[in-house]
Design an enzyme around this catalytic site. Structure first.
Site, mmCIF file in Angstrom:
data_model
loop_
_atom_site.group_PDB
_atom_site.id
_atom_site.type_symbol
_atom_site.label_atom_id
_atom_site.label_comp_id
_atom_site.label_asym_id
_atom_site.label_seq_id
_atom_site.Cartn_x
_atom_site.Cartn_y
_atom_site.Cartn_z
ATOM 1 N N SER A 1 -15.352 3.647 24.134
ATOM 2 C CA SER A 1 -16.427 4.264 23.379
ATOM 3 C C SER A 1 -16.070 5.688 22.956
ATOM 4 O O SER A 1 -15.108 5.892 22.230
ATOM 5 C CB SER A 1 -17.719 4.225 24.194
ATOM 6 O OG SER A 1 -18.823 4.640 23.427
ATOM 7 N N ASP B 1 -15.628 3.184 18.592
ATOM 8 C CA ASP B 1 -15.902 1.747 18.506
ATOM 9 C C ASP B 1 -17.131 1.458 17.656
ATOM 10 O O ASP B 1 -17.615 0.329 17.616
ATOM 11 C CB ASP B 1 -16.041 1.113 19.894
ATOM 12 C CG ASP B 1 -17.257 1.588 20.665
ATOM 13 O OD1 ASP B 1 -17.612 2.777 20.525
ATOM 14 O OD2 ASP B 1 -17.856 0.781 21.410
ATOM 15 N N ASP C 1 -20.333 1.955 17.645
ATOM 16 C CA ASP C 1 -21.634 1.454 18.076
ATOM 17 C C ASP C 1 -22.661 2.588 18.142
ATOM 18 O O ASP C 1 -23.845 2.341 18.317
ATOM 19 C CB ASP C 1 -21.545 0.709 19.417
ATOM 20 C CG ASP C 1 -21.064 1.575 20.568
ATOM 21 O OD1 ASP C 1 -20.670 2.736 20.341
ATOM 22 O OD2 ASP C 1 -21.068 1.080 21.710
ATOM 23 N N ASP D 1 -18.724 6.883 16.378
ATOM 24 C CA ASP D 1 -17.734 7.026 17.447
ATOM 25 C C ASP D 1 -16.633 5.976 17.296
ATOM 26 O O ASP D 1 -16.713 5.113 16.416
ATOM 27 C CB ASP D 1 -18.403 6.976 18.826
ATOM 28 C CG ASP D 1 -19.005 5.622 19.164
ATOM 29 O OD1 ASP D 1 -19.212 4.810 18.251
ATOM 30 O OD2 ASP D 1 -19.291 5.378 20.355
#
Length: 569
Positions: A142, A300, A302, A298
């Site tokens: 993340s 990834d 999400d 960010d």
């Protein structure tokens, strides 16, 4: 024991040359050896997350392999023809870890679907559901710094793995010899044999169409918007730009220094859209581009953070700010265009702003509180789906910049959030308002709800023990007052007991067991304490409310100081 483990790894950990090199480099460093081997990297409902490197307490092909063998055993225990979807982001060794996992799943007789390039976490959740898989994995850490990577495991519902399934995986992992008991096949051969299949562009396009179907203000003048977007070297670049193009946002400038994938994050050491530093490149570009909106996802993709122009400067909005704005926007627009369902439901985490409770009530929308972690929001959607009522879900969010406006996935999604934010900015721009002004309008209507979060890093074994000691002390000796205000309720989610300190009554908490402590004061303020599930940190969530912004901010500042002292920092 630690020394024996180290020597065993020196002998057998030869798959990755970087590990061989690192093991040799720390041969005379007892502290480094101890930190790498004093425990196994923990596998829980969030999967794995840790520093990349050699050792049982690190992210590497062996710890990934052990987890994958455990997940393969779980899938084979629930399905005779198991299927797993795999995705990865731009982090260091993400592709290697993803292909390692895929090879292990294939060796265990499980059909594997893997994206052919880096993809956002929500697109993994989508693939699990769309391809009717029994599980899924996305390799990401993340928003953590570059030295970290992780391994998020998902169940067949597209939510992160549940407690029962995670415990099963862990039970298998505990029996697996990390070097000798992990089955594997050659990745390329498994692709050629059809055991591993690349996920096609049709699935990607289907995902984007599902996002597009969740628009709430299709008449908003998005063509007039000027947007600066940064994927922070991550996986959002293609899908976010694709969805903005589909809704008609034509003027999108991508921050050139942060456009391409790079797990070292050279321009953003902390690739976290919560912090101003992640926006520095975008802010410099804004001096000449003069956009209406700065948008950052960010690595990834999400989570999303934003900044908007107000009184001559770009102001970053918090996750609570954007969550409240989006909830009000979605409910208002869907009411206006007749698409709001009967008995609508919104979901937030217990640490997110209480302003949303007032907003939801204004639209006769039920607001459900869940534990921290978006999987609990996803579980609420699944419960509605099981009753054939998934259309009742209108919005879900957590204060850590995670939002979802549809039911096509079961995780937070910065792609749909980016779309909804652009619609929202364009809608209010046509009315001569920016988001700071709109937010102030909500405050004037419902009260000035101010929120903040403080994190305290406690690394290594000593840090883990420090966090444990703080939680035990606060649990056994709860404060009677905070910032001079009487504590009227104390909720302990580990014992599942809510203590009503006014009426001297105890009530059962029906949410799952979690190591979280909540203190609610007489004036409506609150302190919530929880250890992070993904980082070596203990987190303090502070909330205040008052009739004016100044009074609420003063109260929040005093609460921050008192809360910090309470934790012993």
């Amino acid at each position: 024991m630690i020394k024996e483990q180290y020597e065993l790894w020196c002998e057998k950990a030869v798959k990755d040359p970087d590990l061989v090199k690192e093991l040799k480099a720390i041969s005379d460093d007892e502290e480094a050896i101890s930190d790498a081997f004093y425990k196994d990297l923990e596998f829980g409902t969030g999967g794995l997350r840790g520093v990349i490197g050699a050792g049982t307490n690190r992210m590497n092909v062996y710890t990934v392999g052990k987890a994958s063998q455990g997940l393969a055993a779980y899938v084979n225990s629930v399905s005779q023809n198991g299927k797993i979807a795999v995705a990865y982001d731009s982090r260091i060794k993400s592709e290697l870890f993803a292909k390692t996992a895929a090879s292990i799943f294939a060796a265990n007789g499980i059909k594997v679907y893997i994206y052919k390039e880096l993809m956002p976490t929500p697109m993994l959740s989508f693939a699990v559901r769309r391809l009717e898989c029994d599980a899924g994995v996305v390799v990401t850490a993340s928003h953590n710094p570059a030295k970290y990577n992780g391994y998020k495991a998902y169940g067949p519902d597209g939510c992160q793995l549940g407690l029962e399934a995670a415990d099963y995986v862990l039970s298998i992992m505990n029996k697996v010899d990390i070097f000798d008991d992990v089955k594997t096949v050659d990745f390329d051969k498994a692709v050629a044999d059809g055991k591993i299949e690349y996920i096609g562009d049709d699935i990607i396009e289907e995902y984007l169409e599902c996002v597009l179907a969740c628009r709430v203000a299709p008449d908003a003048d998005v063509e007039s918007l000027k947007v600066i977007y940064t994927p922070l070297h991550g996986s959002g670049n293609k899908p976010v730009r694709s969805i903005l193009k589909k809704i008609g946002v034509k003027n999108v400038t991508v921050v050139p220094e942060q456009e391409l994938p790079d797990g070292n994050f050279p321009t953003a050491p902390y690739p976290n859209p919560e912090i101003r530093q992640a926006f520095e490149c975008a802010l410099k570009l804004a001096d000449t581009a003069e956009p209406d909106l700065l948008l950052a996802t960010d690595p990834d993709c999400d989570r999303v953070g934003i900044a908007v122009l107000d009184a001559g400067e770009y102001k970053l909005l918090s996750g609570n700010d954007v969550g409240a704005l989006l909830l009000d926007f979605v409910l208002a627009r869907r009411t206006e265009n007749g698409t709001l369902p009967q008995n609508p439901i919104a979901v937030k985490t217990i640490v997110s702003t209480e302003l949303c409770r007032k907003i939801a009530a204004n639209y006769n929308c039920e607001l459900i509180d869940v534990l921290t972690g978006f999987k609990f929001i996803g579980e609420q959607i699944t419960k509605l789906e099981e009753k054939g009522e998934e259309n009742r879900f209108v919005f879900g969010f957590e204060e850590s910049y995670g939002y979802l406006g549809g039911t096509y996935v079961r995780d937070k999604d910065a792609v749909i959030a980016s779309m909804l934010i652009c619609e929202m900015v364009a809608y209010y721009k046509a009315k001569g308002l920016n988001l700071v002004e709109v937010l102030d309008g909500l405050y004037k209507k419902y009260g000035y709800y101010m929120c903040s979060q403080k994190s305290f890093t406690c690394e290594g074994e000593s840090g883990m023990n420090q966090i444990k000691g703080i939680m035990e002390s606060l649990r056994n000796n709860p404060p009677e007052t905070v910032n001079g205000e009487k504590v009227i309720r104390f909720d302990d989610y580990e014992t599942s007991v809510s203590h009503d300190l006014v009426n001297k009554e105890n009530k059962k908490i029906t949410l799952p067991v979690s190591n979280v402590l909540c203190y609610y004061m007489e004036d409506g303020s609150s302190l919530i304490v929880r250890p992070s599930g993904t980082e070596p940190k203990i987190k303090l969530y502070i909330g205040s409310v008052d009739k004016t912004a100044e009074a609420a901010r003063e109260k929040l500042s005093a609460l921050e100081q008192d809360g910090t002292k309470l934790l012993g920092f």
